[in-house]
Design a protein around this motif. Sequence first.
Motif, PDB file in Angstrom:
ATOM      1  N   PHE A 125       0.834  -1.205   0.000  1.00 37.73           N
ATOM      2  CA  PHE A 125       0.000   0.000   0.000  1.00 37.73           C
ATOM      3  C   PHE A 125       0.871   1.259   0.000  1.00 37.73           C
ATOM      4  O   PHE A 125       0.628   2.196  -0.771  1.00 37.73           O
ATOM      5  CB  PHE A 125      -0.927   0.004   1.218  1.00 37.73           C
ATOM      6  N   SER A 126       1.882   1.285   0.846  1.00 35.63           N
ATOM      7  CA  SER A 126       2.754   2.460   0.961  1.00 35.63           C
ATOM      8  C   SER A 126       3.545   2.692  -0.318  1.00 35.63           C
ATOM      9  O   SER A 126       3.714   3.836  -0.772  1.00 35.63           O
ATOM     10  CB  SER A 126       3.705   2.283   2.145  1.00 35.63           C
ATOM     11  N   LEU A 127       4.043   1.622  -0.918  1.00 32.49           N
ATOM     12  CA  LEU A 127       4.790   1.728  -2.169  1.00 32.49           C
ATOM     13  C   LEU A 127       3.923   2.341  -3.266  1.00 32.49           C
ATOM     14  O   LEU A 127       4.349   3.266  -3.985  1.00 32.49           O
ATOM     15  CB  LEU A 127       5.288   0.350  -2.588  1.00 32.49           C
ATOM     16  N   LEU A 128       2.696   1.842  -3.401  1.00 29.71           N
ATOM     17  CA  LEU A 128       1.814   2.333  -4.456  1.00 29.71           C
ATOM     18  C   LEU A 128       1.343   3.758  -4.172  1.00 29.71           C
ATOM     19  O   LEU A 128       1.066   4.515  -5.113  1.00 29.71           O
ATOM     20  CB  LEU A 128       0.622   1.390  -4.623  1.00 29.71           C
ATOM     21  N   ALA A 129       1.262   4.129  -2.899  1.00 30.06           N
ATOM     22  CA  ALA A 129       0.900   5.506  -2.559  1.00 30.06           C
ATOM     23  C   ALA A 129       1.943   6.478  -3.117  1.00 30.06           C
ATOM     24  O   ALA A 129       1.599   7.536  -3.685  1.00 30.06           O
ATOM     25  CB  ALA A 129       0.787   5.661  -1.044  1.00 30.06           C
ATOM     26  N   ILE A 130       3.204   6.127  -2.972  1.00 27.33           N
ATOM     27  CA  ILE A 130       4.280   6.990  -3.488  1.00 27.33           C
ATOM     28  C   ILE A 130       4.262   7.023  -5.015  1.00 27.33           C
ATOM     29  O   ILE A 130       4.355   8.093  -5.634  1.00 27.33           O
ATOM     30  CB  ILE A 130       5.658   6.515  -2.983  1.00 27.33           C
ATOM     31  N   THR A 190      -5.914  -2.045  -3.904  1.00 30.19           N
ATOM     32  CA  THR A 190      -5.949  -3.057  -4.962  1.00 30.19           C
ATOM     33  C   THR A 190      -4.675  -3.891  -4.946  1.00 30.19           C
ATOM     34  O   THR A 190      -4.720  -5.124  -5.025  1.00 30.19           O
ATOM     35  CB  THR A 190      -6.135  -2.399  -6.340  1.00 30.19           C
ATOM     36  N   GLY A 191      -3.530  -3.228  -4.847  1.00 27.36           N
ATOM     37  CA  GLY A 191      -2.264  -3.965  -4.775  1.00 27.36           C
ATOM     38  C   GLY A 191      -2.171  -4.810  -3.519  1.00 27.36           C
ATOM     39  O   GLY A 191      -1.668  -5.934  -3.549  1.00 27.36           O
ATOM     40  N   GLY A 218      -0.692  -2.155 -15.443  1.00 28.78           N
ATOM     41  CA  GLY A 218      -1.982  -2.795 -15.241  1.00 28.78           C
ATOM     42  C   GLY A 218      -3.004  -1.871 -14.617  1.00 28.78           C
ATOM     43  O   GLY A 218      -3.978  -1.467 -15.254  1.00 28.78           O
ATOM     44  N   TYR A 219      -2.767  -1.492 -13.369  1.00 29.07           N
ATOM     45  CA  TYR A 219      -3.768  -0.692 -12.660  1.00 29.07           C
ATOM     46  C   TYR A 219      -4.005   0.661 -13.321  1.00 29.07           C
ATOM     47  O   TYR A 219      -5.146   1.063 -13.560  1.00 29.07           O
ATOM     48  CB  TYR A 219      -3.357  -0.476 -11.199  1.00 29.07           C
ATOM     49  N   VAL A 220      -2.942   1.384 -13.604  1.00 28.85           N
ATOM     50  CA  VAL A 220      -3.083   2.749 -14.116  1.00 28.85           C
ATOM     51  C   VAL A 220      -3.847   2.786 -15.445  1.00 28.85           C
ATOM     52  O   VAL A 220      -4.793   3.581 -15.602  1.00 28.85           O
ATOM     53  CB  VAL A 220      -1.707   3.431 -14.228  1.00 28.85           C
ATOM     54  N   VAL A 247     -10.702  -2.370  -9.401  1.00 26.34           N
ATOM     55  CA  VAL A 247     -10.134  -2.888  -8.158  1.00 26.34           C
ATOM     56  C   VAL A 247     -10.276  -4.405  -8.057  1.00 26.34           C
ATOM     57  O   VAL A 247      -9.285  -5.133  -7.986  1.00 26.34           O
ATOM     58  CB  VAL A 247     -10.791  -2.206  -6.935  1.00 26.34           C
ATOM     59  N   HIS A 248     -11.491  -4.910  -8.073  1.00 29.91           N
ATOM     60  CA  HIS A 248     -11.718  -6.291  -7.640  1.00 29.91           C
ATOM     61  C   HIS A 248     -11.411  -7.338  -8.709  1.00 29.91           C
ATOM     62  O   HIS A 248     -10.713  -8.321  -8.433  1.00 29.91           O
ATOM     63  CB  HIS A 248     -13.133  -6.428  -7.109  1.00 29.91           C
ATOM     64  N   ILE A 249     -11.926  -7.169  -9.923  1.00 32.58           N
ATOM     65  CA  ILE A 249     -11.553  -8.118 -10.979  1.00 32.58           C
ATOM     66  C   ILE A 249     -10.062  -8.018 -11.245  1.00 32.58           C
ATOM     67  O   ILE A 249      -9.376  -9.027 -11.443  1.00 32.58           O
ATOM     68  CB  ILE A 249     -12.366  -7.860 -12.256  1.00 32.58           C
ATOM     69  N   ASN A 250      -9.561  -6.811 -11.226  1.00 29.72           N
ATOM     70  CA  ASN A 250      -8.128  -6.566 -11.402  1.00 29.72           C
ATOM     71  C   ASN A 250      -7.310  -7.365 -10.382  1.00 29.72           C
ATOM     72  O   ASN A 250      -6.425  -8.153 -10.736  1.00 29.72           O
ATOM     73  CB  ASN A 250      -7.884  -5.059 -11.238  1.00 29.72           C
ATOM     74  N   ALA A 251      -7.613  -7.188  -9.105  1.00 25.84           N
ATOM     75  CA  ALA A 251      -6.868  -7.887  -8.054  1.00 25.84           C
ATOM     76  C   ALA A 251      -7.072  -9.397  -8.136  1.00 25.84           C
ATOM     77  O   ALA A 251      -6.132 -10.174  -7.934  1.00 25.84           O
ATOM     78  CB  ALA A 251      -7.306  -7.376  -6.682  1.00 25.84           C
ATOM     79  N   GLY A 252      -8.302  -9.820  -8.433  1.00 23.16           N
ATOM     80  CA  GLY A 252      -8.577 -11.253  -8.502  1.00 23.16           C
ATOM     81  C   GLY A 252      -7.788 -11.949  -9.589  1.00 23.16           C
ATOM     82  O   GLY A 252      -7.212 -13.026  -9.375  1.00 23.16           O
ATOM     83  N   VAL A 253      -7.748 -11.354 -10.771  1.00 23.44           N
ATOM     84  CA  VAL A 253      -7.014 -11.958 -11.892  1.00 23.44           C
ATOM     85  C   VAL A 253      -5.514 -11.968 -11.615  1.00 23.44           C
ATOM     86  O   VAL A 253      -4.831 -12.980 -11.830  1.00 23.44           O
ATOM     87  CB  VAL A 253      -7.325 -11.208 -13.202  1.00 23.44           C
ATOM     88  N   ALA A 254      -4.984 -10.851 -11.126  1.00 21.29           N
ATOM     89  CA  ALA A 254      -3.552 -10.787 -10.803  1.00 21.29           C
ATOM     90  C   ALA A 254      -3.202 -11.810  -9.730  1.00 21.29           C
ATOM     91  O   ALA A 254      -2.153 -12.475  -9.795  1.00 21.29           O
ATOM     92  CB  ALA A 254      -3.179  -9.385 -10.340  1.00 21.29           C
TER      93      ALA A 254
END
Length: 485
Positions: A125-130, A190-191, A218-220, A247-254
């Motif tokens: 979470f912190s990494l993606l925040a930056i 999501t990550g 992916g996310y962006v 968020v959810h399909i994205n996270a589920g597939v990854a």
Amino acid sequence: MKTPLFSGWKTRVQMLCLAALCGLMLGGMAFGALAQEVAEPVAEAAAAAAEAPPAEAAAEEAATEEAAAEEATAEPIVDKGDVAWMMTSTLLVLLMVVPGLALFYGGMVRSKNVLSVLIQVVTVFSLLAILWVVYGYSLAFEGGNAWIGTLDKLFLKGVTIDSLADTFTDEVKLPEYVFIAFQLTFAGITGALIVGAFAERVKFAAVLLFSVIWFTFGYVPIAHMVWGAGGYLLDKGALDFAGGTVVHINAGVAGLVGAWFVGKRVGFGKEAIKPHNVTLTFVGASLLWVGWFGFNAGSNLEATAGAALAFINTLLATAAAILAWALTEKVIKGKSSALGVASGAVAGLVGITPACGSVGPFGAIAIGAAAGIICVWGVTGLKKLLNADDSLDVFGVHGIGGIVGAILTGVFTAPSLGGTGAEDFSIASQVGIQALGVGVTIVWIGVVSVVAFLIAKVVFGLRVAEEAEREGLDITSHGESAYEA
């Protein structure tokens, strides 16, 4: 009493469920294409019939220009109530991650791995925040084409305390910093969701490298396609109020791809691998429910009746999913479990996420119940069919729940079913558009995840040594123990 005949039927039912899920998506696309073919000639005929005489057309054009001029000179409205609500919503989404998701995941792993999961959740979470403020926000929401934004706001260039962001009402704005922070929490959670799929055996460095690649490619792009101005799926008319696809399909597939790449845990299928503390998981699920009101109602971007609709839908869908999951467990296993009730709550929250701003309360109940029932199959029958050790059922709950919610959004948004769709709303057409969004997300994130895990495997390797896995990642990866012997 189990019999060979019953076991055979159980396998057949699982296969039928998988075929039905695929058929629903394909059928939705077909319905959408058919509806579009029918609608286009009708629209052309209506446009031809509605052509106004030159004098009337000129008058109408002048009135339109006058209205546009007035709108251009109107002062933007920044309401303190909207700002306060959005800052509160941002805090609620953060609550979903820490402590919500961290406790939910931490309780489901074995005691020797609980700290590793907590660390992965908060660090990702912190990494993606930056990364979000460095380039993610700009690429997701600043101009661009149908697939990706621009780097015009790299490092938040040009963003100040006076900068404003759009809402769903033309003249109403938000401080841009508030919008950036709110969307940051979506990217971060999501990550963090993904790590549950390959918990208890993955290298920490590999998780971080994967997260960077997945976020960037992916996310962006998916966030831009669904929510960014000019985004491909947004322009197609896809409805995703708070992140069913993003968020959810994205996270589920990854997560599913990661479970395949990292491989099954040592002893999986041969020895019992049980949650070490269901109480922690239950508390985490409860915090997720509370925080989700910021996730869903906050996506309205204003403290209006739209937020109230998303709020009550989030409440009702979750309640329906809990009851549906508990009843399904009772029928199948003979008992309703605490872990099942907690998972049912999350399934309902996931299912209503894309629909919360466009369906009515009874549509929310229907979606929640459907997500609760279907996700039971997602974490049991489908999981076996996919032959994946999805440790904490990221795909079974978030992937499947997101697909169910995204497709049913196209159904229950219809005004005839209590939704907020226009009078000419077409269920068949919208379901087709929703299925397109689901398909694009699955394919895009699937490909990106494969590439990301391959790179992480080459650079760091994905999996810890078998001895380290048996001892536990808390000690071997982080040098700590959650519980002293």
